[in-house]
Design a protein around this motif. Structure first.
Motif, PDB file in Angstrom:
ATOM      1  N   ILE A  18      -5.689  -3.429  20.615  1.00  0.00           N
ATOM      2  CA  ILE A  18      -6.347  -2.269  20.019  1.00  0.00           C
ATOM      3  C   ILE A  18      -7.070  -1.428  21.059  1.00  0.00           C
ATOM      4  N   VAL A  21      -1.569  -6.053  17.893  1.00  0.00           N
ATOM      5  CA  VAL A  21      -1.695  -4.880  18.749  1.00  0.00           C
ATOM      6  C   VAL A  21      -2.863  -5.109  19.704  1.00  0.00           C
ATOM      7  N   ARG A  73       0.518   6.271  14.207  1.00  0.00           N
ATOM      8  CA  ARG A  73      -0.762   6.947  14.050  1.00  0.00           C
ATOM      9  C   ARG A  73      -0.972   7.401  12.593  1.00  0.00           C
ATOM     10  N   MET A 125       0.839  -1.199   0.000  1.00  0.00           N
ATOM     11  CA  MET A 125       0.000   0.000   0.000  1.00  0.00           C
ATOM     12  C   MET A 125       0.875   1.250   0.000  1.00  0.00           C
ATOM     13  N   ARG A 126       0.280   2.353  -0.439  1.00  0.00           N
ATOM     14  CA  ARG A 126       1.003   3.621  -0.477  1.00  0.00           C
ATOM     15  C   ARG A 126       0.012   4.767  -0.333  1.00  0.00           C
ATOM     16  N   TRP A 160      -0.984   6.089  22.007  1.00  0.00           N
ATOM     17  CA  TRP A 160      -0.996   7.555  21.997  1.00  0.00           C
ATOM     18  C   TRP A 160      -2.072   8.076  22.936  1.00  0.00           C
ATOM     19  N   LEU A 190      -3.458   5.209   5.823  1.00  0.00           N
ATOM     20  CA  LEU A 190      -3.598   3.919   5.132  1.00  0.00           C
ATOM     21  C   LEU A 190      -4.598   2.978   5.786  1.00  0.00           C
ATOM     22  N   ARG A 191      -5.167   3.397   6.920  1.00  0.00           N
ATOM     23  CA  ARG A 191      -6.143   2.550   7.601  1.00  0.00           C
ATOM     24  C   ARG A 191      -5.538   1.221   8.031  1.00  0.00           C
ATOM     25  N   LEU A 192      -4.262   1.257   8.378  1.00  0.00           N
ATOM     26  CA  LEU A 192      -3.577   0.073   8.866  1.00  0.00           C
ATOM     27  C   LEU A 192      -3.212   0.284  10.328  1.00  0.00           C
ATOM     28  N   VAL A 193      -3.584  -0.674  11.165  1.00  0.00           N
ATOM     29  CA  VAL A 193      -3.142  -0.654  12.557  1.00  0.00           C
ATOM     30  C   VAL A 193      -1.979  -1.633  12.658  1.00  0.00           C
ATOM     31  N   TRP A 246      -2.204   4.720  10.426  1.00  0.00           N
ATOM     32  CA  TRP A 246      -3.643   4.528  10.578  1.00  0.00           C
ATOM     33  C   TRP A 246      -4.415   5.595   9.796  1.00  0.00           C
ATOM     34  N   GLY A 257       0.945  -6.859  13.081  1.00  0.00           N
ATOM     35  CA  GLY A 257      -0.270  -6.153  13.471  1.00  0.00           C
ATOM     36  C   GLY A 257      -0.860  -6.666  14.772  1.00  0.00           C
ATOM     37  N   LEU A 316      -3.983   1.554  22.652  1.00  0.00           N
ATOM     38  CA  LEU A 316      -3.061   2.136  21.675  1.00  0.00           C
ATOM     39  C   LEU A 316      -2.138   3.132  22.376  1.00  0.00           C
TER      40      LEU A 316
END
Lengths: 314, 314
Positions: free
Chosen positions: B309, B307, B265, B26-27, B314, B271-274, B268, B305, B312
């Protein structure tokens, strides 16, 4: 009734190919076991703008003749369609006007602004939204791109089906959420254009089950007050969308918010995907209705990933 | 020094193909603009087991002769390698013994148990882990599959590079996190096997910068007390891994935990990736060191990934 043909879905696929991502499909042994049938998930949460809406908006924007496009586009949306249309317009270099009702999520409003659109605020009623959009249209000559009752938008959303069937050959069942019905209509037309024997199912929150009630009644029900956490699925189904779902024998499967939230969490634990709660309705439906899914090969669309990750619903 | 050849990486790719996923790349335009160079992300957070570790573990398990495999495999790990080895062993139908130190994250322990492995607990020191693994090995005849100082594991981890270059042709720079060094070693060997001009960079937390210090000193530094939120990058780099990084001119880029959390962050929001915090070091490094990245075409590996959730950082 202004519905796209399958040929228009194919045209849309070619038109959006330079812009939209070919999103991945994912699956899990454990989810297959829980559902009792093989199920792949088409990850439109990883689409540009974080939702399948980019397909329809891009198709609409790039369908316009040069002189139409130059006047810009307008829509009313508090969510993903507004952002998608803003992004698509920016890609073509034309103005976008997005009517955003009061009470819209700030992150989504910020995204619309960041995409360079002009934001017009209005009250949070359907009448106010449509009146403001009409006013902008009259002032600017911009082309209205309705979030779902628009053949260009439906054709664009429908492109997800041929793409998914190419990635996961042999699917015989397509499962999508239904709200306004743009995705469900486009996918039904695309699926039956490819193979009339494909079964198309739509997942709908119990607290916004106007599509289920409309199809049961044989006529579109009127406005209602939705009660569901699935913000993307609260709109009243569009009139052309109703006709498409009826004519394509789409079966609507009702799910509770609790089932949907549990499914959203399962998509995270099993597939490491954080999807919008509306997206998780498809897995909730697959888990609740084995009678419609046993022995089938299912492709389910995860519609979006625009989630406030610091306020997950469990 | 027991390092895999590029031919062994290629063999590994064929060996794991029936098991591991071809993860997407992804990019994002915005991330490219922030980095000042095009960067694609290889999404091993979406790999089976939620981490690239499944590649190395699968290669190791399926490399074994029938009689070796029948005795099972053993490793010490509190995290992703233990889970990956358990999953790989289950796929081959052989026993797995995972030595898990006290203090391991409950979710990771649960995953290892769910994959059908036998768990052996020990104190949370390197010495205790190795002693317990040796004890299990002596009792069962199981084959030790070290998390990173193992040629089969390195070869498996290296398979990510040819796969990424096939998906994103024209990359000239590979950027991975470095902890024990299994991924970095395998990727350096694979990248230079494909094209000796590829630059290989490794991101490392400032509070666990033994790879940077070892390469600067020209000799591997000794055990140290890590101070970083990046739990996956706390191990001391392995001896063969050090040689691989040195011989392949891998440059190590130090990043702070604050930079890494901000990058996590950003992955996320854009790219909507956690991803695991350890994974985000690659983006933190790309943002901090434009002097090494301007004008280059970068492929960065998002390693995992797994995690919590609901917590998180932050």
């Amino acid at each position: 009734m202004n519905l796209p043909s399958f040929a228009e879905v194919r045209d849309a696929a070619a038109r959006i190919a330079p812009h939209a991502l070919v999103t991945p499909v994912m699956r899990s042994d454990r989810i297959d076991a829980l559902v009792g049938a093989p199920i792949v998930f088409k990850c439109e949460n990883l689409q540009r703008g974080g939702a399948f809406k980019y397909r329809g908006a891009t198709n609409a924007v790039w369908s316009l003749a040069e002189d139409e496009a130059a006047r810009g586009v307008v829509t009313h949306s508090s969510g993903n369609h507004g952002n998608a249309l803003a992004m698509a317009a920016r890609a073509r270099g034309v103005p976008a006007h997005i009517v955003v009702p009061e009470g819209a999520v700030k992150a989504k409003l910020d995204a619309i602004v960041a995409a360079g659109a002009t934001v017009h605020r209005c009250e949070a009623t359907t009448a106010a939204r449509e009146a403001k959009a009409a006013e902008v249209q009259a002032q600017t000559g911009a082309v209205l791109v309705h979030p779902y009752a628009d053949a260009r938008v439906m054709a664009g959303q429908g492109t997800v089906v041929p793409e998914m069937l190419r990635q996961a050959p042999g699917l015989d069942t397509v499962l999508v959420p239904v709200g306004g019905g743009g995705l469900a209509s486009g996918c039904a037309i695309a699926a039956h254009g490819m193979d009339p024997s494909i079964v198309v199912l739509a997942a709908e929150p119990e607290g916004a089950d106007d599509a289920a009630r409309s199809l049961e009644a044989g006529a579109r029900v009127g406005p209602f007050a939705p009660h569901t956490i699935c913000d993307g699925l609260r709109p009243l189904m569009g009139e052309p969308n109703f006709h498409a779902l009826r004519d394509h024998n789409v079966r609507v499967l009702r799910v509770s918010d609790a089932e949907t939230i549990a499914a959203m969490r399962l998509l995270w634990t099993e597939l490491r995907l954080v999807v919008e709660v509306s997206s998780a309705t498809v897995l909730a439906a697959a888990l609740r209705y084995p009678q419609y899914l046993a022995g089938r090969r299912i492709g389910a669309v995860l519609t979006g990933g625009n989630v406030d990750i610091d306020a997950l619903p469990w």
